[in-house]
Motif scaffolding. Structure first.
Motif, PDB file in Angstrom:
ATOM      1  N   SER A  56      23.368   3.034 -46.190  1.00 16.31           N
ATOM      2  CA  SER A  56      23.643   4.455 -46.097  1.00 16.31           C
ATOM      3  C   SER A  56      24.086   4.842 -44.690  1.00 16.31           C
ATOM      4  CB  SER A  56      22.398   5.245 -46.507  1.00 16.31           C
ATOM      5  OG  SER A  56      22.610   6.632 -46.406  1.00 16.31           O
TER       6      SER A  56
ATOM      7  N   GLU B  73      27.697   7.057 -47.122  1.00 16.30           N
ATOM      8  CA  GLU B  73      27.867   7.401 -48.522  1.00 16.30           C
ATOM      9  C   GLU B  73      26.535   7.278 -49.256  1.00 16.30           C
ATOM     10  OE1 GLU B  73      30.564   8.710 -49.108  1.00 16.30           O
ATOM     11  OE2 GLU B  73      32.078   7.814 -47.811  1.00 16.30           O
TER      12      GLU B  73
ATOM     13  N   ILE C  40      23.946   5.635 -51.743  1.00 15.55           N
ATOM     14  CA  ILE C  40      23.632   4.271 -52.146  1.00 15.55           C
ATOM     15  C   ILE C  40      22.558   4.312 -53.230  1.00 15.55           C
ATOM     16  CG2 ILE C  40      22.937   1.982 -51.349  1.00 15.55           C
ATOM     17  CD1 ILE C  40      25.489   3.055 -50.020  1.00 15.55           C
TER      18      ILE C  40
ATOM     19  N   SER D  55      24.065  10.816 -49.498  1.00 18.75           N
ATOM     20  CA  SER D  55      24.925  11.128 -48.362  1.00 18.75           C
ATOM     21  C   SER D  55      24.733  12.588 -47.963  1.00 18.75           C
ATOM     22  CB  SER D  55      26.392  10.890 -48.725  1.00 18.75           C
ATOM     23  OG  SER D  55      27.247  11.406 -47.722  1.00 18.75           O
TER      24      SER D  55
ATOM     25  N   CYS E 282      27.493   1.907 -54.381  1.00 16.71           N
ATOM     26  CA  CYS E 282      27.883   2.917 -53.403  1.00 16.71           C
ATOM     27  C   CYS E 282      28.761   3.937 -54.108  1.00 16.71           C
ATOM     28  CB  CYS E 282      28.635   2.269 -52.241  1.00 16.71           C
ATOM     29  SG  CYS E 282      29.274   3.457 -51.030  1.00 16.71           S
TER      30      CYS E 282
ATOM     31  N   ILE F 262      33.536  -0.583 -47.719  1.00 17.78           N
ATOM     32  CA  ILE F 262      32.430  -0.467 -48.664  1.00 17.78           C
ATOM     33  C   ILE F 262      32.111  -1.819 -49.292  1.00 17.78           C
ATOM     34  CG2 ILE F 262      31.778   0.468 -50.928  1.00 17.78           C
ATOM     35  CD1 ILE F 262      33.229   3.050 -50.107  1.00 17.78           C
TER      36      ILE F 262
ATOM     37  N   MET G 222      28.573  -3.700 -48.686  1.00 23.32           N
ATOM     38  CA  MET G 222      27.702  -3.833 -49.850  1.00 23.32           C
ATOM     39  C   MET G 222      27.518  -5.287 -50.259  1.00 23.32           C
ATOM     40  SD  MET G 222      26.579  -0.823 -50.472  1.00 23.32           S
ATOM     41  CE  MET G 222      25.881  -0.959 -52.111  1.00 23.32           C
TER      42      MET G 222
END
Length: 273
Positions: free
Chosen positions: A111, A116, A118, A136, A233, A248, A252
Motif C-alpha cells: 500500500s 493503491e 491492496i 488508498s 491491487c 503494480i 505485487m
C-alpha cells in the motif's frame, strides 16, 4: 454494484453426505441471511418466508438469538439485524488465521509503495471473501470491506484463484455467471479464455468488472495445490498508465513471493480446510 447474496443454501449437511441437526442448520441459515442483508433490516414474516420456516418457530429462534447477542432488534421489536456476536466470531477467525497475520505487514508495504488499495482474499465456493484490505487515501472506498463476498469470476482475486484450477473443476455457480457491471464476463467461454491469459501472465487483470471505474490485478498465493488465497491491487482506471501497471505487477509479484515464503505452515500447525 449488485448485491452479493448469502450462501446459506450451500452449507446444507445433506450436500456433504452427513445427517444434519435441523435446528443448527436453521440457525446458520438465519444468521447468514441477516448478515447478507447488510444495513437492510428484516421483518419476522419476511425471514420466515425466505427460509420456509413457520412464523412461530422463527419468532422463538429470533428471541433466543437476541438474548445471546447474535441478532439485534429495534425499539419496536419488529425489525431484526445481525448482532454483535457475529463480529466477535469474525474477528476471532481473522486473528487465528496464520496467513492473515503473516500477510499484514506486506499488505502495508504494498500500500505504501503503490498508493493503491491492496486486498487479501480467500476462495469460498464460487465466491472470494475479503480477509484484509488496505484502502488508498487517493480515491473513495470501493466497498471492498473485510468479510465481503464477491463472485470469483468477476474480480481479480477470484480470477487469479480460478486460473489455478483446471477448467473442468472450476467452482462456478450452477445458475450462471452474474453481472456486477456491464463489463463483467458472464459467458463461460469468455471467462475460460480470460483464465488462459491469467495462466500465461502469472496474474489476473480485470477492468471495471467488479466496480465501474476500478481495475484490479490479482496474484495467487501458491502455498498449496490448488491455491485458495490471493492478493490484489485495485486502482482507478483514470490513474492507470502502462508505466503504473508495470510497477503494480512488479511490486505485487515481489510481495507475493515474500508472503509465500513467510507464511509457510509451521510444523505441527493445523491443516485448516
Amino acid at each position: 454494484m449488485g448485491q452479493v447474496m448469502p450462501i446459506y443454501d450451500e452449507c446444507m449437511p445433506e450436500k456433504r453426505g452427513v445427517r444434519g441437526v435441523k435446528s443448527a442448520v436453521r440457525t446458520v441459515a438465519l444468521l447468514e441471511l441477516l448478515a447478507g442483508r447488510g444495513d437492510r433490516p428484516s421483518r419476522l414474516d419476511e425471514l420466515a418466508g425466505e427460509l420456509d420456516v413457520p412464523r412461530s418457530s422463527m419468532y422463538q429462534l429470533l428471541r433466543t438469538l437476541i438474548d445471546c447477542g447474535w441478532v439485534r432488534t429495534d425499539s419496536t421489536g419488529s425489525l431484526y439485524g445481525i448482532g454483535i456476536r457475529a463480529l466477535l466470531t469474525g474477528t476471532g477467525y481473522l486473528d487465528s488465521d496464520p496467513l492473515v497475520r503473516a500477510a499484514r505487514p506486506y499488505l502495508d508495504e504494498a500500500s505504501r509503495e503503490l498508493g493503491e488499495t491492496i486486498h487479501l482474499g480467500r476462495l469460498d465456493g464460487p465466491d472470494v471473501v475479503y480477509l484484509a484490505t488496505r484502502e488508498s487515501h487517493e480515491y473513495p472506498r470501493t466497498l471492498s470491506r473485510v468479510g465481503r463476498r464477491v463472485p470469483a469470476h468477476a474480480g481479480a482475486l477470484g480470477k487469479a484463484l480460478l486460473a489455478e484450477r483446471p477448467d473442468a473443476e472450476l467452482p462456478l455457480p450452477a445458475a450462471g455467471l452474474a453481472a456486477l457491471t456491464p463489463r463483467t464476463l458472464t459467458a463461460r467461454d469468455a471467462l475460460l479464455a480470460d483464465l488462459a491469459g491469467v495462466r500465461g501472465r502469472g496474474h489476473s487483470v480485470e477492468r471495471e468488472e467488479t466496480v465501474t471505474g476500478i481495475a484490479g490485478f490479482g496474484f495467487a498465493l501458491r502455498r498449496g495445490v490448488p491455491a485458495v488465497d490471493a492478493i490484489s491491487c485495485s486502482v482507478p482506471v483514470a490513474r492507470l498508465t502502462p508505466e503504473h501497471e508495470a510497477r503494480i505487477v512488479e511490486v505485487m509479484n515481489g510481495i507475493r513471493t515474500r508472503i509465500e515464503a513467510h507464511a509457510s505452515p509451521a510444523p505441527g500447525a493445523p491443516d485448516w480446510r
